[in-house]
Scaffold this motif. Structure first.
Motif, PDB file in Angstrom:
ATOM      1  N   VAL A   1     -48.745 100.274 -62.995  1.00 55.90           N
ATOM      2  CA  VAL A   1     -50.119  99.854 -63.593  1.00 55.90           C
ATOM      3  C   VAL A   1     -50.916 101.395 -63.676  1.00 55.90           C
ATOM      4  O   VAL A   1     -50.608 102.531 -63.047  1.00 55.90           O
ATOM      5  CB  VAL A   1     -50.892  99.164 -62.637  1.00 55.90           C
ATOM      6  CG1 VAL A   1     -50.030  97.562 -62.517  1.00 55.90           C
ATOM      7  CG2 VAL A   1     -51.433  99.773 -61.354  1.00 55.90           C
ATOM      8  N   LYS A   2     -51.819 101.310 -64.563  1.00 54.90           N
ATOM      9  CA  LYS A   2     -52.811 102.420 -64.592  1.00 54.90           C
ATOM     10  C   LYS A   2     -54.162 101.997 -64.144  1.00 54.90           C
ATOM     11  O   LYS A   2     -54.420 100.876 -64.415  1.00 54.90           O
ATOM     12  CB  LYS A   2     -52.965 102.818 -66.207  1.00 54.90           C
ATOM     13  CG  LYS A   2     -53.910 103.788 -66.551  1.00 54.90           C
ATOM     14  CD  LYS A   2     -53.889 104.382 -67.895  1.00 54.90           C
ATOM     15  CE  LYS A   2     -54.295 105.605 -68.010  1.00 54.90           C
ATOM     16  NZ  LYS A   2     -56.039 105.784 -67.625  1.00 54.90           N
ATOM     17  N   VAL A   3     -54.764 102.878 -63.318  1.00 52.87           N
ATOM     18  CA  VAL A   3     -55.874 102.490 -62.620  1.00 52.87           C
ATOM     19  C   VAL A   3     -57.085 102.749 -63.827  1.00 52.87           C
ATOM     20  O   VAL A   3     -57.337 103.976 -64.345  1.00 52.87           O
ATOM     21  CB  VAL A   3     -56.274 103.386 -61.287  1.00 52.87           C
ATOM     22  CG1 VAL A   3     -57.536 103.188 -60.723  1.00 52.87           C
ATOM     23  CG2 VAL A   3     -55.080 103.071 -60.207  1.00 52.87           C
ATOM     24  N   GLU A   4     -57.919 101.687 -63.852  1.00 56.68           N
ATOM     25  CA  GLU A   4     -58.919 101.817 -64.891  1.00 56.68           C
ATOM     26  C   GLU A   4     -60.344 102.123 -64.266  1.00 56.68           C
ATOM     27  O   GLU A   4     -60.991 102.936 -64.763  1.00 56.68           O
ATOM     28  CB  GLU A   4     -59.199 100.528 -65.763  1.00 56.68           C
ATOM     29  CG  GLU A   4     -57.998 100.155 -66.434  1.00 56.68           C
ATOM     30  CD  GLU A   4     -57.861 100.658 -67.831  1.00 56.68           C
ATOM     31  OE1 GLU A   4     -58.684 101.178 -68.320  1.00 56.68           O
ATOM     32  OE2 GLU A   4     -56.604 100.649 -68.494  1.00 56.68           O
ATOM     33  N   ARG A   5     -60.445 101.270 -62.977  1.00 62.53           N
ATOM     34  CA  ARG A   5     -61.655 101.730 -62.334  1.00 62.53           C
ATOM     35  C   ARG A   5     -61.589 101.456 -60.666  1.00 62.53           C
ATOM     36  O   ARG A   5     -60.409 100.652 -60.708  1.00 62.53           O
ATOM     37  CB  ARG A   5     -62.747 100.523 -62.752  1.00 62.53           C
ATOM     38  CG  ARG A   5     -63.188 100.536 -64.174  1.00 62.53           C
ATOM     39  CD  ARG A   5     -64.566  99.636 -64.329  1.00 62.53           C
ATOM     40  NE  ARG A   5     -64.263  98.321 -63.803  1.00 62.53           N
ATOM     41  CZ  ARG A   5     -63.904  97.583 -64.825  1.00 62.53           C
ATOM     42  NH1 ARG A   5     -63.915  97.950 -66.190  1.00 62.53           N
ATOM     43  NH2 ARG A   5     -63.975  96.124 -64.580  1.00 62.53           N
TER      44      ARG A   5
ATOM     45  N   TYR B   1     -53.956  92.655 -67.049  1.00 61.60           N
ATOM     46  CA  TYR B   1     -54.754  93.315 -65.945  1.00 61.60           C
ATOM     47  C   TYR B   1     -54.535  92.882 -64.917  1.00 61.60           C
ATOM     48  O   TYR B   1     -54.208  91.804 -64.543  1.00 61.60           O
ATOM     49  CB  TYR B   1     -56.186  93.490 -66.465  1.00 61.60           C
ATOM     50  CG  TYR B   1     -56.230  94.059 -67.910  1.00 61.60           C
ATOM     51  CD1 TYR B   1     -56.497  95.570 -68.013  1.00 61.60           C
ATOM     52  CD2 TYR B   1     -56.026  93.297 -69.096  1.00 61.60           C
ATOM     53  CE1 TYR B   1     -56.704  96.208 -69.351  1.00 61.60           C
ATOM     54  CE2 TYR B   1     -56.067  94.093 -70.327  1.00 61.60           C
ATOM     55  CZ  TYR B   1     -56.355  95.480 -70.457  1.00 61.60           C
ATOM     56  OH  TYR B   1     -56.643  96.056 -71.599  1.00 61.60           O
ATOM     57  N   ALA B   2     -54.876  93.657 -63.764  1.00 60.02           N
ATOM     58  CA  ALA B   2     -54.848  93.224 -62.212  1.00 60.02           C
ATOM     59  C   ALA B   2     -55.913  93.701 -61.613  1.00 60.02           C
ATOM     60  O   ALA B   2     -56.677  94.805 -61.740  1.00 60.02           O
ATOM     61  CB  ALA B   2     -53.360  93.315 -61.648  1.00 60.02           C
TER      62      ALA B   2
ATOM     63  N   LEU C   1     -59.895  92.638 -69.193  1.00 62.53           N
ATOM     64  CA  LEU C   1     -60.890  93.109 -68.533  1.00 62.53           C
ATOM     65  C   LEU C   1     -62.311  92.486 -68.576  1.00 62.53           C
ATOM     66  O   LEU C   1     -62.990  92.245 -67.365  1.00 62.53           O
ATOM     67  CB  LEU C   1     -61.259  94.685 -68.935  1.00 62.53           C
ATOM     68  CG  LEU C   1     -60.219  95.707 -68.894  1.00 62.53           C
ATOM     69  CD1 LEU C   1     -60.690  96.867 -69.398  1.00 62.53           C
ATOM     70  CD2 LEU C   1     -59.871  95.951 -67.072  1.00 62.53           C
TER      71      LEU C   1
ATOM     72  N   ILE D   1     -61.940  89.767 -65.807  1.00 66.70           N
ATOM     73  CA  ILE D   1     -62.171  90.237 -64.558  1.00 66.70           C
ATOM     74  C   ILE D   1     -63.645  90.390 -64.362  1.00 66.70           C
ATOM     75  O   ILE D   1     -64.199  90.103 -63.018  1.00 66.70           O
ATOM     76  CB  ILE D   1     -61.513  91.632 -64.417  1.00 66.70           C
ATOM     77  CG1 ILE D   1     -59.821  91.565 -64.433  1.00 66.70           C
ATOM     78  CG2 ILE D   1     -61.965  92.236 -63.086  1.00 66.70           C
ATOM     79  CD1 ILE D   1     -59.002  92.552 -64.443  1.00 66.70           C
ATOM     80  N   THR D   2     -64.382  90.782 -65.421  1.00 73.66           N
ATOM     81  CA  THR D   2     -65.936  91.054 -65.160  1.00 73.66           C
ATOM     82  C   THR D   2     -66.570  89.850 -64.788  1.00 73.66           C
ATOM     83  O   THR D   2     -67.476  89.570 -64.125  1.00 73.66           O
ATOM     84  CB  THR D   2     -66.466  91.781 -66.351  1.00 73.66           C
ATOM     85  OG1 THR D   2     -65.843  92.788 -66.604  1.00 73.66           O
ATOM     86  CG2 THR D   2     -67.791  92.012 -66.221  1.00 73.66           C
TER      87      THR D   2
ATOM     88  N   VAL E   1     -59.386  98.323 -60.569  1.00 73.45           N
ATOM     89  CA  VAL E   1     -58.932  97.362 -61.603  1.00 73.45           C
ATOM     90  C   VAL E   1     -57.853  98.092 -62.337  1.00 73.45           C
ATOM     91  O   VAL E   1     -58.232  99.391 -62.701  1.00 73.45           O
ATOM     92  CB  VAL E   1     -60.357  97.241 -62.502  1.00 73.45           C
ATOM     93  CG1 VAL E   1     -59.801  96.562 -63.983  1.00 73.45           C
ATOM     94  CG2 VAL E   1     -61.145  96.289 -61.774  1.00 73.45           C
ATOM     95  N   VAL E   2     -56.622  97.522 -62.767  1.00 71.88           N
ATOM     96  CA  VAL E   2     -55.827  98.348 -63.380  1.00 71.88           C
ATOM     97  C   VAL E   2     -54.995  97.666 -64.532  1.00 71.88           C
ATOM     98  O   VAL E   2     -55.354  96.266 -64.729  1.00 71.88           O
ATOM     99  CB  VAL E   2     -54.684  98.494 -62.288  1.00 71.88           C
ATOM    100  CG1 VAL E   2     -55.103  99.160 -61.016  1.00 71.88           C
ATOM    101  CG2 VAL E   2     -53.887  97.210 -61.964  1.00 71.88           C
ATOM    102  N   LYS E   3     -54.525  98.450 -65.165  1.00 69.95           N
ATOM    103  CA  LYS E   3     -53.856  97.713 -66.561  1.00 69.95           C
ATOM    104  C   LYS E   3     -52.356  97.745 -66.261  1.00 69.95           C
ATOM    105  O   LYS E   3     -51.617  98.904 -66.150  1.00 69.95           O
ATOM    106  CB  LYS E   3     -54.064  98.686 -67.772  1.00 69.95           C
ATOM    107  CG  LYS E   3     -53.473  97.954 -69.116  1.00 69.95           C
ATOM    108  CD  LYS E   3     -53.808  98.939 -70.300  1.00 69.95           C
ATOM    109  CE  LYS E   3     -53.594  97.846 -71.670  1.00 69.95           C
ATOM    110  NZ  LYS E   3     -52.146  97.929 -71.999  1.00 69.95           N
TER     111      LYS E   3
END
Lengths: 112, 112
Positions: free
Chosen positions: A95-99, B9-10, B63, B66-67, B94-96
């Protein structure tokens, strides 16, 4: 506290252990040492519950660093032992960390 | 077995419990029910170890989903109880999902 660069990637590894140690504890300890020597490794969090379900999240500076760890020879050999002896099933996501956020209780002091 | 759409997303939630229940178990059960009703919720994996460290990973279709869960009123109120009573500290990312794999032992049969 986890300090993550931007960009940052992670590997979420969710696994169900079979009963019995079968060399697992020693291998897990060795992998925890070895991963720290990998270029691009940032940090790791790992938990296993009483029912044998575990989640390990490792954090990395790049997708290339994750691929290199996957190909590391001792890690690859240990992964084969995992399939043969230790795990009933597992799931893995790159996964890629978005936040990212963190929070600490004032009551908890500096003990983290 | 986890079936993830693309994109997916996760949220990785890593938390250290303080000692004592203080209503935690009932609230956790309620949140586990409530999250399933959220639009875009896919699945969740959760583990807590004997030392009180826990990792929960929830999977989402967007996303925005999640919000929306973050803003859900009962969830937000429970988060405040968590800060006041249950957690010493926590980290949240928060990840993709970039790539996903799973593996199951043939010896483990269909019991997953």
């Amino acid at each position: 506290m986890l300090k993550l660069p931007n960009p940052c990637y992670a590997v979420i590894f969710t696994s169900q252990r079979r009963p019995g140690d079968e060399g697992y504890a020693a291998a897990a300890e060795r992998m925890a040492e070895l991963v720290k020597q990998q270029p691009g490794f940032i940090d790791v969090r790992s938990v296993r519950g009483a029912d044998g379900l575990g989640i390990t999240v490792s954090y990395w500076a790049s997708l290339e660093a994750i691929t290199a760890w996957r190909a590391q020879a001792e890690h690859a050999a240990t992964r084969e032992r995992g399939r043969a002896h230790w795990y009933a099933h597992y799931e893995l996501q790159v996964v890629k960390v978005e936040r990212a956020y963190d929070w600490q209780s004032e009551a908890a002091g500096t003990g983290s």
